[in-house]
Design a protein around this motif. Structure first.
Motif, PDB file in Angstrom:
ATOM      1  N   GLU A  88     158.232  12.868  90.830  1.00  0.00           N
ATOM      2  CA  GLU A  88     159.716  12.410  91.180  1.00  0.00           C
ATOM      3  C   GLU A  88     160.763  12.828  89.989  1.00  0.00           C
ATOM      4  O   GLU A  88     161.675  13.102  90.429  1.00  0.00           O
ATOM      5  CB  GLU A  88     159.454  10.928  90.637  1.00  0.00           C
ATOM      6  N   SER A  89     160.170  13.398  89.044  1.00  0.00           N
ATOM      7  CA  SER A  89     161.003  13.944  88.020  1.00  0.00           C
ATOM      8  C   SER A  89     161.583  15.402  88.752  1.00  0.00           C
ATOM      9  O   SER A  89     162.646  16.003  88.499  1.00  0.00           O
ATOM     10  CB  SER A  89     160.564  14.088  86.472  1.00  0.00           C
ATOM     11  N   GLY A  90     160.369  16.182  89.185  1.00  0.00           N
ATOM     12  CA  GLY A  90     160.862  17.331  89.883  1.00  0.00           C
ATOM     13  C   GLY A  90     161.727  17.182  91.066  1.00  0.00           C
ATOM     14  O   GLY A  90     162.879  18.148  91.181  1.00  0.00           O
ATOM     15  N   CYS A  91     161.635  16.114  91.712  1.00  0.00           N
ATOM     16  CA  CYS A  91     162.743  16.070  92.942  1.00  0.00           C
ATOM     17  C   CYS A  91     164.036  15.612  92.123  1.00  0.00           C
ATOM     18  O   CYS A  91     165.251  15.997  92.839  1.00  0.00           O
ATOM     19  CB  CYS A  91     162.277  14.628  93.706  1.00  0.00           C
ATOM     20  N   LYS A  92     164.194  14.871  91.040  1.00  0.00           N
ATOM     21  CA  LYS A  92     165.461  14.739  90.505  1.00  0.00           C
ATOM     22  C   LYS A  92     165.995  16.019  90.075  1.00  0.00           C
ATOM     23  O   LYS A  92     167.291  16.266  90.218  1.00  0.00           O
ATOM     24  CB  LYS A  92     165.305  13.783  89.576  1.00  0.00           C
ATOM     25  N   ASN A  93     165.104  16.827  89.626  1.00  0.00           N
ATOM     26  CA  ASN A  93     165.760  18.198  89.081  1.00  0.00           C
ATOM     27  C   ASN A  93     166.181  18.943  90.275  1.00  0.00           C
ATOM     28  O   ASN A  93     167.204  19.555  90.195  1.00  0.00           O
ATOM     29  CB  ASN A  93     164.714  18.827  88.391  1.00  0.00           C
ATOM     30  N   LEU A  94     165.386  19.008  91.337  1.00  0.00           N
ATOM     31  CA  LEU A  94     165.622  19.706  92.682  1.00  0.00           C
ATOM     32  C   LEU A  94     166.913  19.200  93.300  1.00  0.00           C
ATOM     33  O   LEU A  94     167.921  19.950  93.442  1.00  0.00           O
ATOM     34  CB  LEU A  94     164.340  19.641  93.629  1.00  0.00           C
ATOM     35  N   VAL A  95     166.925  18.039  93.359  1.00  0.00           N
ATOM     36  CA  VAL A  95     168.117  17.258  94.138  1.00  0.00           C
ATOM     37  C   VAL A  95     169.288  16.809  93.364  1.00  0.00           C
ATOM     38  O   VAL A  95     170.419  17.235  93.546  1.00  0.00           O
ATOM     39  CB  VAL A  95     167.698  16.064  94.997  1.00  0.00           C
ATOM     40  N   THR A  96     168.848  15.983  92.526  1.00  0.00           N
ATOM     41  CA  THR A  96     170.192  15.309  91.881  1.00  0.00           C
ATOM     42  C   THR A  96     170.886  15.871  90.894  1.00  0.00           C
ATOM     43  O   THR A  96     172.139  15.647  91.022  1.00  0.00           O
ATOM     44  CB  THR A  96     169.539  14.036  91.038  1.00  0.00           C
ATOM     45  N   LYS A  97     170.227  16.872  90.326  1.00  0.00           N
ATOM     46  CA  LYS A  97     171.040  17.715  89.241  1.00  0.00           C
ATOM     47  C   LYS A  97     172.300  18.536  90.211  1.00  0.00           C
ATOM     48  O   LYS A  97     173.181  18.997  89.731  1.00  0.00           O
ATOM     49  CB  LYS A  97     170.402  18.671  88.463  1.00  0.00           C
ATOM     50  N   ARG A  98     171.736  19.076  91.201  1.00  0.00           N
ATOM     51  CA  ARG A  98     172.444  19.830  91.907  1.00  0.00           C
ATOM     52  C   ARG A  98     173.448  19.205  93.163  1.00  0.00           C
ATOM     53  O   ARG A  98     174.563  19.693  93.384  1.00  0.00           O
ATOM     54  CB  ARG A  98     171.630  21.097  92.604  1.00  0.00           C
ATOM     55  N   MET A  99     172.921  18.232  93.732  1.00  0.00           N
ATOM     56  CA  MET A  99     173.391  17.640  94.920  1.00  0.00           C
ATOM     57  C   MET A  99     174.367  16.310  94.583  1.00  0.00           C
ATOM     58  O   MET A  99     175.330  16.158  95.466  1.00  0.00           O
ATOM     59  CB  MET A  99     172.461  17.146  95.876  1.00  0.00           C
ATOM     60  N   LYS A 100     174.138  15.986  93.419  1.00  0.00           N
ATOM     61  CA  LYS A 100     174.986  14.561  93.120  1.00  0.00           C
ATOM     62  C   LYS A 100     175.822  14.864  92.076  1.00  0.00           C
ATOM     63  O   LYS A 100     176.179  13.732  91.158  1.00  0.00           O
ATOM     64  CB  LYS A 100     173.920  13.299  92.969  1.00  0.00           C
TER      65      LYS A 100
END
Length: 193
Positions: free
Chosen positions: A145-157
């Protein structure tokens, strides 16, 4: 983006690329949602299915709030006893304790408590936490889940960001290659085509 079928195909391809078929131990950790286990069974039929520990605990706390009230001492004590049972893989004890709480509740609350009992009943074999610990399996999905946040949230939101669906898919694909240390390999494949 694309639903479980698309996700399953991508996940299977990535698992194959990483040597999943050569792994001595295989596990899938999820929150208990039916589509996840359907996908796990389809793509990884030999893996050990494990309900994420923290999601299981969230369901215990939900029962506690329904039956004891928000933040009560009696509710905290009830969860602690159930947590100990769950940690030892004694899901049957947890189920008995949940089902014993329905007396005196409103019909609506009784139905919700029964729904929570169903969660534990449906996932009993996926909640054998003592056995999983002894086998060295992970009990939580936090790393993923933290990997997904790093992949998606930091760049996309980020503030003010707006993405078209194709733009978001392209950016996520590039970010996955970069964070997966495959940028040079992916770039060479792009140049070759």
């Amino acid at each position: 983006m694309g639903g479980p079928e698309t996700f399953g195909k991508l996940l299977s391809a990535e698992a194959e690329r990483r040597g999943y078929d050569r792994a001595q131990k295989r596990a899938g950790v999820g929150d208990g949602t039916k589509w996840i286990w359907n996908l796990t069974g389809l793509c990884f039929p030999t893996s050990c299915e494990i309900v994420d520990w923290y999601h299981g605990m969230d369901h215990l706390w939900h029962v506690s709030r329904l039956t004891h009230g928000e933040g009560t001492a009696s509710g905290k004590r009830w969860v602690k006893r159930r947590e100990d049972d769950l940690w030892l893989g004694q899901v049957h004890s947890v189920l008995e304790a949940i089902e014993a709480l329905t007396a005196g509740l409103s019909t609506e609350a009784q139905e919700e408590v029964q729904t929570q009992a169903g969660y534990f009943r449906n996932n009993t074999r996926r909640m054998q936490y003592q056995e999983f610990r002894e086998e060295g399996y992970p009990l939580g999905s936090g790393t993923i889940e933290s990997g997904c946040k790093n992949l998606v949230t930091k760049r996309m939101k980020g503030p003010g960001m707006r993405w078209s669906r194709p733009g978001a898919q392209n950016m996520l694909a590039l970010r996955a290659e970069y964070l997966g240390n495959r940028w040079d390999e992916a770039w060479q494949l792009t140049l070759a085509t």
